[in-house]
Design a protein around this motif. Structure first.
Motif, PDB file in Angstrom:
ATOM      1  N   GLU A  55     -14.542   1.374   5.541  1.00 14.92           N
ATOM      2  CA  GLU A  55     -13.369   1.191   6.398  1.00 14.92           C
ATOM      3  C   GLU A  55     -12.315   0.336   5.713  1.00 14.92           C
ATOM      4  O   GLU A  55     -11.123   0.606   5.812  1.00 14.92           O
ATOM      5  N   GLN A  56     -12.743  -0.690   5.003  1.00 18.75           N
ATOM      6  CA  GLN A  56     -11.804  -1.548   4.281  1.00 18.75           C
ATOM      7  C   GLN A  56     -11.093  -0.780   3.180  1.00 18.75           C
ATOM      8  O   GLN A  56      -9.877  -0.931   2.985  1.00 18.75           O
ATOM      9  N   ALA A  94      -7.116  -0.027   2.803  1.00 20.27           N
ATOM     10  CA  ALA A  94      -6.409  -0.378   1.565  1.00 20.27           C
ATOM     11  C   ALA A  94      -5.670   0.830   1.003  1.00 20.27           C
ATOM     12  O   ALA A  94      -4.517   0.710   0.562  1.00 20.27           O
ATOM     13  N   ARG A  95      -6.308   2.003   1.033  1.00 17.43           N
ATOM     14  CA  ARG A  95      -5.641   3.216   0.522  1.00 17.43           C
ATOM     15  C   ARG A  95      -4.410   3.558   1.357  1.00 17.43           C
ATOM     16  O   ARG A  95      -3.375   3.942   0.817  1.00 17.43           O
ATOM     17  N   LEU A  96      -4.528   3.417   2.677  1.00 20.49           N
ATOM     18  CA  LEU A  96      -3.378   3.683   3.546  1.00 20.49           C
ATOM     19  C   LEU A  96      -2.236   2.714   3.243  1.00 20.49           C
ATOM     20  O   LEU A  96      -1.070   3.108   3.164  1.00 20.49           O
ATOM     21  N   GLY A  97      -2.567   1.429   3.067  1.00 20.61           N
ATOM     22  CA  GLY A  97      -1.555   0.432   2.746  1.00 20.61           C
ATOM     23  C   GLY A  97      -0.910   0.687   1.405  1.00 20.61           C
ATOM     24  O   GLY A  97       0.308   0.562   1.245  1.00 20.61           O
ATOM     25  N   MET A  98      -1.706   1.075   0.417  1.00 20.87           N
ATOM     26  CA  MET A  98      -1.153   1.359  -0.913  1.00 20.87           C
ATOM     27  C   MET A  98      -0.232   2.571  -0.872  1.00 20.87           C
ATOM     28  O   MET A  98       0.787   2.602  -1.548  1.00 20.87           O
TER      29      MET A  98
END
Length: 73
Positions: A52-53, A57-61
């Protein structure tokens, strides 16, 4: 150790011996990531919290990729 690929319903799969699962700490219901590297199949234990983390992180990047690219210069 030899393992045979078997027909399981409409799919194919392998059965991993319980002794091996016990040694690596994997139980029924745990998630594994399948990787293919240099003609080898590698199964990696995937902690649900970590997954989930990493997804967050991928979505934020992806959302801030332009800003991150500028910061990386």
């Amino acid at each position: 150790m030899n393992i045979v690929v078997r027909k399981i319903g409409n799919s194919e799969g392998i059965i991993i011996p319980k002794e091996v699962l016990d040694r690596v700490g994997v139980r029924a219901g745990d998630s594994l990531e399948l990787r293919e590297e240099d003609g080898k199949i590698i199964l990696v234990y995937q902690d649900a919290d970590l997954a989930e983390q990493l997804k967050a992180a991928r979505l934020g990047m992806e959302k801030y990729k332009v800003a991150l690219r500028e910061l990386a210069k």
